[in-house]
Design a protein around this motif. Structure first.
Motif, PDB file in Angstrom:
ATOM      1  N   MET A   1      -3.355   6.984  15.308  1.00  0.00           N
ATOM      2  CA  MET A   1      -3.068   5.876  14.390  1.00  0.00           C
ATOM      3  C   MET A   1      -3.862   6.136  13.120  1.00  0.00           C
ATOM      4  O   MET A   1      -5.099   6.277  13.158  1.00  0.00           O
ATOM      5  N   ILE A   2      -3.179   6.240  11.968  1.00  0.00           N
ATOM      6  CA  ILE A   2      -3.793   6.646  10.693  1.00  0.00           C
ATOM      7  C   ILE A   2      -3.604   5.501   9.696  1.00  0.00           C
ATOM      8  O   ILE A   2      -2.500   4.979   9.538  1.00  0.00           O
ATOM      9  N   ASP A   3      -4.680   5.196   8.983  1.00  0.00           N
ATOM     10  CA  ASP A   3      -4.615   4.123   7.979  1.00  0.00           C
ATOM     11  C   ASP A   3      -5.306   4.591   6.707  1.00  0.00           C
ATOM     12  O   ASP A   3      -6.379   5.223   6.745  1.00  0.00           O
ATOM     13  N   ALA A   4      -4.649   4.311   5.556  1.00  0.00           N
ATOM     14  CA  ALA A   4      -5.238   4.674   4.260  1.00  0.00           C
ATOM     15  C   ALA A   4      -6.398   3.717   3.953  1.00  0.00           C
ATOM     16  O   ALA A   4      -6.250   2.490   4.043  1.00  0.00           O
ATOM     17  N   ASP A   5      -7.543   4.316   3.564  1.00  0.00           N
ATOM     18  CA  ASP A   5      -8.741   3.506   3.280  1.00  0.00           C
ATOM     19  C   ASP A   5      -8.617   2.841   1.921  1.00  0.00           C
ATOM     20  O   ASP A   5      -8.216   3.470   0.929  1.00  0.00           O
ATOM     21  N   HIS A   6      -8.983   1.551   1.882  1.00  0.00           N
ATOM     22  CA  HIS A   6      -9.043   0.771   0.632  1.00  0.00           C
ATOM     23  C   HIS A   6      -7.716   0.831  -0.125  1.00  0.00           C
ATOM     24  O   HIS A   6      -7.685   0.923  -1.365  1.00  0.00           O
ATOM     25  N   PHE A   7      -6.603   0.765   0.600  1.00  0.00           N
ATOM     26  CA  PHE A   7      -5.294   0.904  -0.047  1.00  0.00           C
ATOM     27  C   PHE A   7      -5.005  -0.272  -0.977  1.00  0.00           C
ATOM     28  O   PHE A   7      -4.468  -0.081  -2.075  1.00  0.00           O
ATOM     29  N   LYS A   8      -5.390  -1.485  -0.586  1.00  0.00           N
ATOM     30  CA  LYS A   8      -5.073  -2.648  -1.426  1.00  0.00           C
ATOM     31  C   LYS A   8      -5.794  -2.555  -2.763  1.00  0.00           C
ATOM     32  O   LYS A   8      -5.204  -2.809  -3.818  1.00  0.00           O
ATOM     33  N   ALA A   9      -7.075  -2.149  -2.688  1.00  0.00           N
ATOM     34  CA  ALA A   9      -7.835  -2.021  -3.933  1.00  0.00           C
ATOM     35  C   ALA A   9      -7.225  -0.932  -4.820  1.00  0.00           C
ATOM     36  O   ALA A   9      -7.125  -1.077  -6.050  1.00  0.00           O
ATOM     37  N   PHE A  10      -6.812   0.201  -4.195  1.00  0.00           N
ATOM     38  CA  PHE A  10      -6.202   1.293  -4.951  1.00  0.00           C
ATOM     39  C   PHE A  10      -4.893   0.830  -5.577  1.00  0.00           C
ATOM     40  O   PHE A  10      -4.605   1.138  -6.747  1.00  0.00           O
ATOM     41  N   ASN A  11      -4.146   0.076  -4.824  1.00  0.00           N
ATOM     42  CA  ASN A  11      -2.850  -0.399  -5.309  1.00  0.00           C
ATOM     43  C   ASN A  11      -3.025  -1.383  -6.455  1.00  0.00           C
ATOM     44  O   ASN A  11      -2.270  -1.353  -7.432  1.00  0.00           O
ATOM     45  N   ASP A  12      -4.054  -2.245  -6.336  1.00  0.00           N
ATOM     46  CA  ASP A  12      -4.307  -3.213  -7.417  1.00  0.00           C
ATOM     47  C   ASP A  12      -4.816  -2.523  -8.674  1.00  0.00           C
ATOM     48  O   ASP A  12      -4.495  -2.956  -9.793  1.00  0.00           O
ATOM     49  N   ARG A  13      -5.542  -1.475  -8.497  1.00  0.00           N
ATOM     50  CA  ARG A  13      -6.160  -0.791  -9.647  1.00  0.00           C
ATOM     51  C   ARG A  13      -5.141   0.094 -10.371  1.00  0.00           C
ATOM     52  O   ARG A  13      -5.101   0.068 -11.627  1.00  0.00           O
ATOM     53  N   PHE A  14      -4.394   0.870  -9.603  1.00  0.00           N
ATOM     54  CA  PHE A  14      -3.503   1.862 -10.230  1.00  0.00           C
ATOM     55  C   PHE A  14      -2.028   1.452 -10.247  1.00  0.00           C
ATOM     56  O   PHE A  14      -1.214   2.130 -10.851  1.00  0.00           O
ATOM     57  N   GLY A  15      -1.694   0.393  -9.559  1.00  0.00           N
ATOM     58  CA  GLY A  15      -0.301  -0.061  -9.583  1.00  0.00           C
ATOM     59  C   GLY A  15       0.480   0.393  -8.344  1.00  0.00           C
ATOM     60  O   GLY A  15       0.076   1.278  -7.590  1.00  0.00           O
ATOM     61  N   HIS A  16       1.606  -0.252  -8.161  1.00  0.00           N
ATOM     62  CA  HIS A  16       2.413   0.025  -6.969  1.00  0.00           C
ATOM     63  C   HIS A  16       2.972   1.451  -6.962  1.00  0.00           C
ATOM     64  O   HIS A  16       3.071   2.075  -5.908  1.00  0.00           O
ATOM     65  N   GLN A  17       3.332   1.956  -8.137  1.00  0.00           N
ATOM     66  CA  GLN A  17       3.909   3.309  -8.174  1.00  0.00           C
ATOM     67  C   GLN A  17       2.878   4.338  -7.741  1.00  0.00           C
ATOM     68  O   GLN A  17       3.183   5.256  -6.983  1.00  0.00           O
ATOM     69  N   ALA A  18       1.644   4.165  -8.194  1.00  0.00           N
ATOM     70  CA  ALA A  18       0.576   5.074  -7.785  1.00  0.00           C
ATOM     71  C   ALA A  18       0.296   4.912  -6.294  1.00  0.00           C
ATOM     72  O   ALA A  18       0.021   5.894  -5.575  1.00  0.00           O
ATOM     73  N   GLY A  19       0.390   3.647  -5.819  1.00  0.00           N
ATOM     74  CA  GLY A  19       0.200   3.430  -4.388  1.00  0.00           C
ATOM     75  C   GLY A  19       1.272   4.143  -3.563  1.00  0.00           C
ATOM     76  O   GLY A  19       0.980   4.732  -2.515  1.00  0.00           O
ATOM     77  N   ASP A  20       2.490   4.094  -4.052  1.00  0.00           N
ATOM     78  CA  ASP A  20       3.566   4.809  -3.341  1.00  0.00           C
ATOM     79  C   ASP A  20       3.309   6.305  -3.346  1.00  0.00           C
ATOM     80  O   ASP A  20       3.541   6.995  -2.333  1.00  0.00           O
ATOM     81  N   GLN A  21       2.848   6.841  -4.484  1.00  0.00           N
ATOM     82  CA  GLN A  21       2.557   8.273  -4.555  1.00  0.00           C
ATOM     83  C   GLN A  21       1.437   8.648  -3.598  1.00  0.00           C
ATOM     84  O   GLN A  21       1.457   9.734  -3.003  1.00  0.00           O
ATOM     85  N   MET A  22       0.462   7.764  -3.433  1.00  0.00           N
ATOM     86  CA  MET A  22      -0.624   8.039  -2.496  1.00  0.00           C
ATOM     87  C   MET A  22      -0.081   8.109  -1.076  1.00  0.00           C
ATOM     88  O   MET A  22      -0.424   9.007  -0.289  1.00  0.00           O
TER      89      MET A  22
END
Length: 502
Positions: A370-391
């Motif tokens: 089971m794999i989970d991206a660390d601090h994804f919400k903060a990353f998504n809020d900082r860089f935007g949804h498109q960057a979150g999708d790319q991550m």
């Protein structure tokens, strides 16, 4: 069985039935063509047999008709010969004028174009009277076959001699013995039938070029035939198997080959007890000519039908394949995450259910990450949804690059969470794979802004009392343990305990 397992089983059954549909269509097409071929073959066999029966019946009727005509004329001529032979025994005939005696003898003679004159020969073979001439020329026939036959056999009756030239015309001589009251041989009464009679009789018939009619005597002598073949007239044909068969039975038929032309024919005769036996024949090519034409048309129709059925079969198989491909594509779309390209949660559940059952049967280990991206919400809020999708896409690439066995299944579990199914791997081996994924994500994150993942690892050898949900929950608890221990690490969960790996 859970809902996902039931759906997967249904999908497999649908695919199996589609494959069976293509096979059944091919089999059905073959059975259809073979069935029509069998029916057409049976019809053709019946038509061939009917053509043969019709030809035999036609030839029998023709033989009966010719037989009747020849027999009737022979009886008329024989009647005239018997009348003349009887009048020769009248005592008063010797005392009357020769001209009157001639009138008495030949007053019932048959006058016909093809019937020759009736002649009377004494016991020495000398010609004494002629129905065609009041004063016949001197002639002795003591050496002739007809005279010798009548002289030597008092019981011979009507004798039909071999064809010979008589008065410049090919004729058949017919004769009767004249015997005294005491049985003494007194002479012969003879007449002739010219070949013109037979040829005129045959000309009235509508014969094909390969048709044949032969008239034979009981000793096998060929009296005449149509078409006329002079070199065969008068020859004894008893050496041929067909003529031998003809005199073994009263009526019948046989298949034979023409003596001169080698044409294969059906030969038929109607009554071999008659003085002259008529044998008629038709070539097999003419008998089967109409049948062959019908067979060609039926064959063409069958070929067209087979071509049509094959084309329809190919078309529908193609349609089945295209539909199957479209459905496989739809199924892939239904089980693939559109963003990352990994399988989705639904596909993962079906895969883990199937592999769990296999591992249970084979008593082999099965592992889940089971794999989970660390601090994804903060990353998504900082860089935007498109960057979150790319991550998320980058993490998926790292996972897919590591998990490459055919039995492995990497999927997007939901949101920023991923799951990996590793059949056959123990906890240490699964942990090694998890660590590889973590390092790849960490190396990639150096360029993309410090993205890391936490991984929970669980492995077990299934028991009958367990369910694969227990394995997933164990991996999920290990994931939360990794989060609590500081993230960017792998934790192995075993018997509800967790062990720090990195």
């Amino acid at each position: 069985m859970d809902t996902h397992g039931l759906l997967d089983t249904l999908r497999r059954e649908i695919r199996r039935r589609r494959r069976m549909s293509a096979r059944l269509m091919v089999v059905f097409s073959m059975i259809t063509v073979l069935g029509f071929s069998a029916v057409c073959g049976s019809v053709l066999i019946d038509m061939r047999r009917s053509a043969e029966d019709l030809a035999r019946q036609t030839l029998e009727n023709l033989a009966v008709s010719i037989d009747a005509d020849i027999d009737r004329n022979l009886e008329l001529y024989d009647s005239a010969l018997r009348t003349v032979a009887g009048k020769l025994l009248l005592p008063e005939l010797t005392s009357v004028d020769p001209a009157i005696a001639r009138l008495i003898l030949f007053d019932h003679s048959i006058v016909a174009p093809h019937f020759g004159a009736i002649r009377i020969y004494d016991q020495h073979g000398n010609l004494t009277r002629d129905s065609a001439a009041p004063n016949p020329a001197a002639q002795n026939s003591a050496d002739q076959h007809f005279f010798l036959a009548q002289r030597d056999d008092p019981q011979l009756g009507l004798f039909i001699g071999k064809p010979q030239q008589l008065d410049g015309v090919y004729s058949v001589i017919v004769s009767r013995r004249v015997s005294g009251s005491d049985g003494r041989f007194l002479g012969v009464v003879a007449g002739s039938i010219s070949f013109g009679y037979f040829q005129d009789l045959f000309k009235r018939l509508r014969l094909q070029p390969n048709d044949m009619i032969a008239v034979l005597a009981h000793d096998g002598t060929l009296m005449t035939r149509a078409p006329l073949t002079p070199e065969l007239i008068g020859k004894n044909m008893m050496f041929t198997p067909g003529v031998q068969k003809m005199f073994e039975r009263r009526s019948g038929s046989f298949a034979g080959v023409g003596t001169l032309d080698g044409v294969k024919r059906m030969f038929v005769w109607s009554d071999s007890t008659k003085p002259l036996v008529v044998l008629v024949a038709k070539s097999w090519d003419d008998i089967y000519a109409m049948w062959r034409r019908e067979a060609v048309w039926i064959g063409i129709a069958l070929l067209v039908l087979a071509t049509f059925v094959a084309a329809v079969t190919v078309f529908f198989i193609g349609e089945i394949d295209r539909r199957a491909q479209a459905e496989r594509r739809l199924e892939e779309l239904a089980t693939t995450d559109p963003l990352t390209g990994l399988t989705n949660r639904r596909k993962f559940d079906a895969a883990v259910d199937a592999e769990w059952r296999r591992a249970l049967r084979q008593a082999s280990p099965i592992a889940v990450l089971m794999i989970d991206a660390d601090h994804f919400k903060a990353f998504n809020d900082r860089f935007g949804h498109q960057a979150g999708d790319q991550m998320l896409v980058g993490i998926a690439v790292c996972i897919a690059d590591t998990v490459q066995r055919a039995s492995d299944c990497a999927s997007r579990f939901g949101g920023e969470e991923f799951a990996v199914l590793l059949p056959g791997l123990s906890a240490p081996a699964a942990a090694s794979v998890a660590e590889t994924i973590r390092r790849k994500v960490e190396q990639w994150s150096n360029v993309e802004g410090g993205v890391t993942v936490s991984i929970g690892v669980a492995s077990t050898t299934p028991a009958a009392s367990q369910h694969w949900h227990d394995l997933v929950e164990s991996a999920d608890r290990a994931l939360y343990a990794a989060k609590e221990l500081g993230r960017n690490r792998c934790v192995v969960g075993e018997r509800c305990e967790v062990t720090l790996v990195a």
